[in-house]
Structure formats: C-alpha cells, structure tokens
Design a protein around this motif. Sequence first.
Motif, PDB file in Angstrom:
ATOM      1  N   LEU B  31       0.821  -1.215   0.000  1.00 38.06           N
ATOM      2  CA  LEU B  31       0.000   0.000   0.000  1.00 38.06           C
ATOM      3  C   LEU B  31       0.853   1.262   0.000  1.00 38.06           C
ATOM      4  O   LEU B  31       0.376   2.339  -0.367  1.00 38.06           O
ATOM      5  CB  LEU B  31      -0.943   0.002   1.206  1.00 38.06           C
ATOM      6  CG  LEU B  31      -1.980  -1.122   1.210  1.00 38.06           C
ATOM      7  CD1 LEU B  31      -2.898  -0.985   2.413  1.00 38.06           C
ATOM      8  CD2 LEU B  31      -2.804  -1.110  -0.076  1.00 38.06           C
ATOM      9  N   PRO B  33       3.431   2.544  -1.874  1.00 38.40           N
ATOM     10  CA  PRO B  33       3.610   3.405  -3.059  1.00 38.40           C
ATOM     11  C   PRO B  33       2.362   4.219  -3.383  1.00 38.40           C
ATOM     12  O   PRO B  33       2.445   5.434  -3.619  1.00 38.40           O
ATOM     13  CB  PRO B  33       3.909   2.410  -4.189  1.00 38.40           C
ATOM     14  CG  PRO B  33       4.297   1.151  -3.533  1.00 38.40           C
ATOM     15  CD  PRO B  33       3.676   1.121  -2.186  1.00 38.40           C
ATOM     16  N   ALA B  34       1.200   3.566  -3.358  1.00 42.97           N
ATOM     17  CA  ALA B  34      -0.040   4.279  -3.674  1.00 42.97           C
ATOM     18  C   ALA B  34      -0.235   5.447  -2.713  1.00 42.97           C
ATOM     19  O   ALA B  34      -0.579   6.561  -3.125  1.00 42.97           O
ATOM     20  CB  ALA B  34      -1.227   3.327  -3.617  1.00 42.97           C
ATOM     21  N   PHE B  35       0.014   5.194  -1.432  1.00 36.95           N
ATOM     22  CA  PHE B  35      -0.248   6.255  -0.460  1.00 36.95           C
ATOM     23  C   PHE B  35       0.770   7.389  -0.542  1.00 36.95           C
ATOM     24  O   PHE B  35       0.432   8.534  -0.258  1.00 36.95           O
ATOM     25  CB  PHE B  35      -0.322   5.689   0.966  1.00 36.95           C
ATOM     26  CG  PHE B  35      -1.712   5.233   1.293  1.00 36.95           C
ATOM     27  CD1 PHE B  35      -2.717   6.157   1.544  1.00 36.95           C
ATOM     28  CD2 PHE B  35      -2.030   3.888   1.286  1.00 36.95           C
ATOM     29  CE1 PHE B  35      -4.014   5.755   1.805  1.00 36.95           C
ATOM     30  CE2 PHE B  35      -3.318   3.469   1.544  1.00 36.95           C
ATOM     31  CZ  PHE B  35      -4.319   4.399   1.811  1.00 36.95           C
TER      32      PHE B  35
END
Lengths: 293, 312
Positions: B31, B33-35
């Motif tokens: 999670l 990288p997305a955040f």
Amino acid sequence: MSDARNAAIVRRGSRAVRIRHGGPEVLATVLLVAIAIAVISPLIIPFLFVFKTQLEFAYHPWAWPRQFYWNNFVDSWKAVRIDQGLVNTLIVSLGAIVTTLPPAALAGYVFARYRTKATEIAFYAIMVGYFVPAQMVLIPLYKMEVALKLNDTLYGLFLPMAAFGIPFWTLIYRSFFKSLPGDLAEAARIDGAGHASTFFRIMLPLAQPATILALLLVFIGAWSDYLLSLILLSSQQRFTMQLRVASFLGAYGTDRMPRYAAAAIISAAPTIILYVIGHKKIIQGTIAGAPRE
Amino acid sequence: MSERPGKQAIGPSRKRRVRDGNRSVFIFLCLLPAFIFLAVFLYYPIEETFRIAMTKSSGLGPEPYIGFDNYAKLFSNEEFLAGLLHVFTWAFFSIIIQLPLAFLIAFSLTFYANRFTGGLRAVFYLSNVLPSAITAMLGRFIFAPKYGIIASLSSTLGWKWLSGIDFLGNQDLAFWSVFAIATWAYTGFPIIYLMARIDQIPKEVREAAELDGSTGWHYAMKIVLPEIGYPLRILAVLSTVGSLRLFDLPNMMTSGGPGNATVTLGITLYRHGFVNWNYGKAAAIGVVIFVLSLAFTVAQFSFGNRKGGETT
C-alpha cells in the motif's frame, strides 16, 4: 466477467446477414451507416484539403486535388516542431504507465485478497481520489511543484497524472483479483511460496488482461492530457503534442486551411492508429471501468 | 461493503505463525507506493485548496486570512455566475439531447445487428478517444468562418445565408457550436455503455416480444427502456459531473468567449488562478466544483440504494 459479454457483442456483429425485420431493418441499417459516416467525416474531410495549395483550396475546396502537394505536412510539422512534441508526449505517457500501474496493482491485490478492518479503511482513503476533480487541486499542485522545482519538467507532469489515476486502477485491479479463483494462491502458499512471490509469480501474470487494459487506457489518457500540461509546462521545448496543437490553434488559426488540415491529420494519427489496433480492448475496458449498480 | 473481512484472504494458517509478521509487512509495502503518491499529489493539495480558499493569496508574499470572503465575492462575480449557468445549461441539454440520441443508436445497433451495423460501435466510439485538443481543432475546422467546412460547403452550394455565419465568434451561437462538437465527440460513451446494458437483457425476453408480434419501436420503449432506467440515471449523473469539470473544449475552441458566452467553471478557475494570479478565488472555485460534483455523486449512490435492486 465482461469478456463473455463483449465476446457476445462481437459475435453478434459478425453474424451473417439475415434480414429478419424486413423494411425497418433495412431503413435502420441505412440510417445507422449514414450517421456513422457523418460521425467520422471530420476525420476524413481534412484529406480532401491537405494536398492542395492555399490558392487551389480557395477556388476549389471540394474538388479532387490536381496534384499531390506535400508541403503542407512539412509546414505544419515545422511550425509546431511536432517531432519534439511526439518525444515529450511519449515520455510523459510511458512515465505515467510506469508510475501508475505498479502502485495500483499492488494496492488492488491487497484490497482483493487481504481483507481486514485496516485495509478496508485504507481502501476508502484511496477512493477519495476517485471523487476529487483535478480542477480542485490545480492551485496548490502548481504552488507545490514550483516550490519543489518540479514544474516545467516532464516528470513533474506524469507524477501527478499517476496520483490521479491510481485510485481508478486500484479499483479495476481489485475487482480483477477478486474474480480470480482463490485456491490457486492457496496452493502456492501451501507449497511454501511467500506473500510476495505468490503475488509476483502467480497472481500478477494472471492479471494480464487488466494490465493490458491499464497499459492502453493510461497511455491514451496521458497522451491526451491538456489541462495538467497547460498548467505545469511553460517552456516551448517541453510542450506535449496537445499543447502544440492548442498553440497552433492560437497562432495560425484557420486562414491557411490546407496546412491546418495537415496539422490535424498528423496530430490525430497516433491516437487513431492505436485505436484501430486496440479498439476492442479499449471499448471493453471502458465499459468494465464504468460505474455500475 | 459488508463482505466478511478475510473471507477470501489467503489468511495466515495456524501452522505458520512465522508468516504472520510477514503478512502485515507485505500489506504495508504493497500500500505504501499508492499512499505516497496520494499523500503528495492529492491529500496535501486538497487540504491546501481549502486553506488557500480562505486567504487573499497571489502566490507571492503574505496570505492574510479572510474567511469566506472569496466565496462571497464569487457569487457577485459576473464571470463566475456565467460559468455556473453555462455548466448547468450544458448538463441539462447533454441529458435531454445526447442521452436519447445515444439510446436510439445503441438500441438500433443491438436490435438490428447485421453485417453492416456490426462494426459501427467502434466507429461511434472513435471520437471519444481523440485528445480534446484534436477535437477542438476539428471543431474549429468545421465552424471556422470563410474556410471552415460549413462555410466553404455552403458557399460552394451558393447558400449565402449560411456561409457568412461566424459560429464561434457569435455571442448567441458560440455556446451551441461548442455543444454540438461535444455531442459529436462524447455521445460514443453512452452508446457503448447502453449497448453493453441492452446486451444483458435475456434473449428470451426479446424472443417473447417478437412472438407477441411487437414492433421494434414498441420493444424499445416498453421493454428495453424500463430495463436500462438505472444505467440511464448513472449516465445523467456522469454528464452532470462532466459538465461541472468542462474546460478543454471551450478553452481551446473559444477561450470562453466571445465575452463570457462559453465560460465554464473550469475556465473561470483558470482565468482567476493562472491569468490574474488570484489564488484565493481560484481555490474557492475549485472547492465549489468539488462540492457540486460530490453532491451529484452522492445523489448517484442514493439512487443506487433506492433503486439498485430493481435491475439485474
């Protein structure tokens, strides 16, 4: 899921002619073909103008060209430096793919296969991005990029594009991973594969259809962008194709129509070639990604 | 979202407690990288938009807090009000012109599917894929005075009344000319969307209707239309939200002009923020766009809760 449905649509299209409805079907077919011709005519008519000199065009706009005059292509190519534009836009589009897909695939996988209270909350936090229009954050985005010296660079353009795209593609990957059978991963886990190797060696290759959709649609999206490029790029030499088209509109206008037609043909060509190759996937992916009940 | 948590998870089996720690680490790393992307380019700018909207800011120097002053001033700003009006007019006419048109084409393409109509879906969707800059370029190509398609075709045919009109420079016609181009460019999406929905209607329903001797028109209106009521409402919401964000086409075809004839909310934001460098006001317009599109999106979901069970 939508594969079967789309296959059905395609099959239906290629079925042999059988006039079952008689007159109404003939009439409807003729009408539909006529409308379709009208719909693509703005993309065809430029070809009628483009091979003429301005003089010939002014007198005989609708006649067949007397001789094929290619200089309009050269002129419009030079006027907006289309070569530079193609390279820039290609970098931005590939950059957007490389920065959008991996985070979205990883997050989508976790949301599909590791359901806990915490990941549920994280999922909603990411979905916030799905509802925020890019217009809303333009001012702070620009200020921040100036502060970080990211503005007027190509990566300063594709990084925020990725951020705007990640929520949507996370959603797509999530529903795709959810549709894969669970026992495969289970079997891999029993064989002793770790979380990461289960994902990379088994699940990610299975998600290839979703990845192909993402490749195509992220590419097209980044290729087509106008608003973000307009705000974030300022030097001529970094302009993307769409900014060059827009500045061509502003600077040259429609007085020299054959050159204008040449610019339209050149700048539309990449998208149209991509569409001719991938239109089935593009339409299928667009339907799969559209909101449902 | 009330699916049982962990139902499908590859959850940690009791035998392998060792992996438990790995599992959380794996989730976290997946999670992360997305955040990072969202935190930098979305969460922080969202917070900043709300803050800047409450200040008098030009990007340089101090940013004094002025409360809701920017919002209050917007509602006496002629350009902003023009934008608001155009956006809702645009949404209204998209719904009453583009959606029925899309329904008729989508229905005919599925009902009269044969060798000639089979490939047309791809033709109708093509213009949706074109970059907006190309669409705008072709729009100017059609409407340009003197040498545009309409002008030169009508002067070749000797229709003087038509050949002299400057569609994009005319106060009364500019809006509708841009709207016509948008109808050309964007009706493809509702067509393919509705085709997919119509295709889900079971064959038996159609065969039964044909046995009853119902005509195409009757079948379309009495059987297909009720079946796709919900998708149509989704499309109406998408049109409205799309209108709120409208920027590219009017900006490139007419720059919002002549006067304010084709100004949209997006164009007022751009003018305030990046032409006049009035960040505070531009941010306030951004908030207005966000709040309005959120309101319509929420409306979409409340439709879903009430009527979602009705179809499919």
